[in-house]
Write an enzyme that holds these catalytic residues in place. Sequence first.
Site, short mmCIF file in Angstrom:
data_model
loop_
_atom_site.label_atom_id
_atom_site.label_comp_id
_atom_site.label_asym_id
_atom_site.label_seq_id
_atom_site.Cartn_x
_atom_site.Cartn_y
_atom_site.Cartn_z
N HIS A 140 -36.06 52.41 13.88
CA HIS A 140 -36.91 53.32 14.65
C HIS A 140 -37.88 52.52 15.52
O HIS A 140 -38.58 51.65 15.00
CB HIS A 140 -37.69 54.20 13.66
N GLU A 168 -34.16 50.91 19.32
CA GLU A 168 -34.85 51.87 20.18
C GLU A 168 -36.03 51.15 20.85
O GLU A 168 -36.77 50.43 20.19
CB GLU A 168 -35.37 53.03 19.31
N TYR A 205 -37.96 67.34 22.03
CA TYR A 205 -37.23 67.82 20.87
C TYR A 205 -37.18 69.35 20.86
O TYR A 205 -38.20 70.01 21.04
CB TYR A 205 -37.87 67.29 19.59
N HIS A 246 -33.58 65.81 15.95
CA HIS A 246 -34.94 65.83 15.38
C HIS A 246 -35.09 66.92 14.32
O HIS A 246 -36.15 67.55 14.22
CB HIS A 246 -35.99 65.99 16.49
MG MG Z 1 -35.66 60.19 16.27
#
Ligand code: MG
Length: 398
Positions: A306, A333, A156, A206
């Site tokens: 998630h 995911e 990120y 993010h």
């Molecule tokens: Mg994420």
Amino acid sequence: MPIITDIKTILTAPENVNLIIVKVETDQKGLYGLGCATFAYRELAVKSMIENYLKPLLLNRNVHKIEDLWHLMHNNGYWRNGGITNNAISGIDMALWDIKGKIAGLPVYELLGGKSREGIPFYQHVNGKSLSDIVSKVEALKKQNVKHIRIQWGLYGGISKNLNIPPNSEPGVYLSPTQYILDTINMFKHVREQCGDEIELIHDIHERLMPSETIYLAKQLEKYRLFYLEDPFPLEQGDWLEKLKAQSATPIAAGELFSNPSEWTSLIKNRYIDFIRVHISQIGGFTPARKLAIFAEQFNVRTAWHGPNDVSPVGHAANVHLSLNSHNFGILEWCGFSDIMYEIFPGMPYVKDGYIYTNDKPGFGIDINEELAKKYPIKTKVTKWTQTRLPDGTLVNP
Ligand code: MG
């Protein structure tokens, strides 16, 4: 009717991520359920909430009254919708769905109305140190029939280079937003050129950028046809999504930090997001997630729960059962698990030729080997990756 006789927390970290599993036991021999209460960075607070507050509240109550028990847990502490409480409630809530399925002799997805699909499409992550590294990892996943891939150059916020950090700055993860934006555009150009137009690409901001930087990036990425761009703004800045949607055709996913229905209601009903992707235990478990999926269906917003490794295998099983049922499922995911996880959690979902599957056993179809789980104790420590700073030292969202 079976009643709740005990509620236990099982904390384990086989992959160095602190997982919290809840086991709800009943007065019927061998009848118990498992749920996920994983808040990987505040695990002892969740454990305390379950053992000291929710367990005494629920002992001797009817396991069948999931809806009533959820509201009882939700309101009992007066203040509600916090992450610690929601995760604690989730562990018990999922376990009660697991028990209900076992009593019915049916997988949980059957209790919801049955399957809308046989296999679950998923995306996996590629984090590369260089463009060639990213391309080779994407090509490796393509060979495994993975159709959706999240690409990040670095993790990120990208990879920092040549930062000018003032002396005496606080320790932390230092990153340059400008470098990140330029590298990300370059990465998408390169991956499309090298890996083709057909693969579905995802990217996660993010929350790392300022709003106008995010809108600029979303517009620049339009030509690379993303499946979605994730978490473009901090959850406190949801109103910016209206401005983003007005300017860019890039599909948007948001929600992994959400814990309160007020955070998603207007985003969904105004169609400011294309995918809702909450961390199911963070919103209070399977009961509210099921309601959220049905609510989103009315607005053609799809689900993308998630699902990294700070969701336990029990949580993944819940994600899969809900995704099997929801008509408006979009994607899941999936980060993959090591062999030891399949030993500790027999019956957990698995990948085969580009889809996630689960077994057809009653409940969530997953169990836990508690003796083996004990061999991987959790480690409670200060979290470092969330201490993110701009080059001048300013602390920003991780
Ligand atoms: Mg994420």
